[in-house]
Design a protein around this motif. Sequence first.
Motif, mmCIF file in Angstrom:
data_model
loop_
_atom_site.group_PDB
_atom_site.id
_atom_site.type_symbol
_atom_site.label_atom_id
_atom_site.label_comp_id
_atom_site.label_asym_id
_atom_site.label_seq_id
_atom_site.Cartn_x
_atom_site.Cartn_y
_atom_site.Cartn_z
ATOM 1 N N UNK A 38 0.828 -1.199 0.000
ATOM 2 C CA UNK A 38 0.000 0.000 0.000
ATOM 3 C C UNK A 38 0.866 1.254 0.000
ATOM 4 N N UNK A 39 0.312 2.320 -0.550
ATOM 5 C CA UNK A 39 1.029 3.588 -0.602
ATOM 6 C C UNK A 39 1.033 4.222 0.780
ATOM 7 N N UNK A 40 2.201 4.723 1.154
ATOM 8 C CA UNK A 40 2.350 5.366 2.453
ATOM 9 C C UNK A 40 3.490 6.363 2.345
ATOM 10 N N UNK A 41 3.337 7.561 2.913
ATOM 11 C CA UNK A 41 4.433 8.533 2.828
ATOM 12 C C UNK A 41 5.755 7.946 3.336
ATOM 13 N N UNK A 42 6.785 8.065 2.528
ATOM 14 C CA UNK A 42 8.102 7.581 2.921
ATOM 15 C C UNK A 42 8.353 6.116 2.631
ATOM 16 N N UNK A 43 7.345 5.370 2.202
ATOM 17 C CA UNK A 43 7.516 3.944 1.928
ATOM 18 C C UNK A 43 7.811 3.736 0.438
ATOM 19 N N UNK A 44 8.919 3.070 0.149
ATOM 20 C CA UNK A 44 9.269 2.748 -1.234
ATOM 21 C C UNK A 44 8.519 1.484 -1.648
ATOM 22 N N UNK A 45 7.243 1.661 -1.951
ATOM 23 C CA UNK A 45 6.352 0.527 -2.162
ATOM 24 C C UNK A 45 6.783 -0.367 -3.326
ATOM 25 N N UNK A 46 7.209 0.227 -4.446
ATOM 26 C CA UNK A 46 7.611 -0.599 -5.580
ATOM 27 C C UNK A 46 8.892 -1.363 -5.272
ATOM 28 N N UNK A 47 9.811 -0.741 -4.542
ATOM 29 C CA UNK A 47 11.032 -1.438 -4.133
ATOM 30 C C UNK A 47 10.692 -2.623 -3.231
ATOM 31 N N UNK A 48 9.739 -2.436 -2.331
ATOM 32 C CA UNK A 48 9.315 -3.529 -1.454
ATOM 33 C C UNK A 48 8.612 -4.629 -2.250
ATOM 34 N N UNK A 49 7.838 -4.233 -3.273
ATOM 35 C CA UNK A 49 7.210 -5.232 -4.138
ATOM 36 C C UNK A 49 8.266 -6.110 -4.802
ATOM 37 N N UNK A 50 9.228 -5.469 -5.431
ATOM 38 C CA UNK A 50 10.239 -6.193 -6.206
ATOM 39 C C UNK A 50 11.219 -6.939 -5.318
ATOM 40 N N UNK A 51 11.327 -6.522 -4.084
ATOM 41 C CA UNK A 51 12.217 -7.215 -3.161
ATOM 42 C C UNK A 51 11.730 -8.631 -2.861
ATOM 43 N N UNK A 52 10.432 -8.886 -3.009
ATOM 44 C CA UNK A 52 9.885 -10.196 -2.667
ATOM 45 C C UNK A 52 10.602 -11.320 -3.418
ATOM 46 N N UNK A 53 10.898 -11.103 -4.694
ATOM 47 C CA UNK A 53 11.535 -12.162 -5.484
ATOM 48 C C UNK A 53 13.018 -12.326 -5.155
#
Length: 340
Positions: free
Chosen positions: A232-247
């Motif tokens: 989810x989008x949150x100020x200061x959270x690199x959401x796409x980086x966290x998404x791609x980190x899963x793999x």
Amino acid sequence: MRKLLNTLYVTTPEAYLSKDGQNIVVSVRQEEVFRIPAINIEAIVTFGYMGASPGLMKLCGESGIALTFLSPNGRFISRVQGAVRGNVLLRKAQYSLADDEEWSLHVAKLMIAAKIQNYRSILRRYCRDYGGCQEVEAAVSMLELNKNRALAASDKNELIGFEGMASNIYFNVLPCLILNQKESFPFNGRSRRPPGDAVNAMLSLAYTLIANDIAAALETVGLDPYVGFLHSLRPGRTSLALDMMEEFRAYLGDRFVLSLINKRQITPKDFMHQGDYGVVLTDNGRKTFLTAWQNRKRETIIHPYLNEKVEIGLLPHVQALMMARYIRKDIDDYPVFLIK
């Protein structure tokens, strides 16, 4: 393909970063202890609160150097970036697709399925190298089931549920993969804030470094690391980086931590209990960890999609390029990173 440059890890809490011409200078108590030309550096990660001069930040921004501040215990504080790079049309397409529930769910399912498949690959390699273990083999079968369920998920909440079950299955058998120093490194599942044991302390630090590298890679190719498709989008959270980190968690993080323990590069003396921060690495332990981390990034593998030799440290950059190409519709689907 971009050459893998060095990441400068500054582990001394009292260190202050500044510039001298085109050189990065590290000083402790106003005495210079290290300098390096900015052209030789791709990223700086500093553990401490002394900070950096505005001149150094300007140099990093102009040179495309990612400057990340972590606490002495490895918790993310902030990341400094220069002017936004890349084609504005690429980011506009990214923002539009992030609002497309069907498209976002498709990408999210691919990433989570890749994460679970990489969990399976770690466990299957253990069975292949050290003989069958009923507990681990059962986990491999259950992970396959949850991977298929994740790919068939009808919404993100359902997907997150399958991901959570798969992670619990995997971490429950992870102690089986600790072959040496088993009694010195007990592990009873993930504990994050604070890390309850040495294994969790290393996993948390590894995941922080991976997320930082992916965020920097996304910036490099012109994508916005803060707008993702699963988290989810949150100020200061690199959401796409966290998404791609899963793999990447299993391959870059878990396998690395297990290797440090099993090769006895890290020992119990490299950790200490620190009140509310739980178990943390000592200064010497952190230096050992980061030295091994940097050496690992220089190793090469054959990328499963490109079928080309790639340095491990460039994997986040390669996947960021693949994501950018998929968003631009240059390729038909996003090729997740899968280990063999």
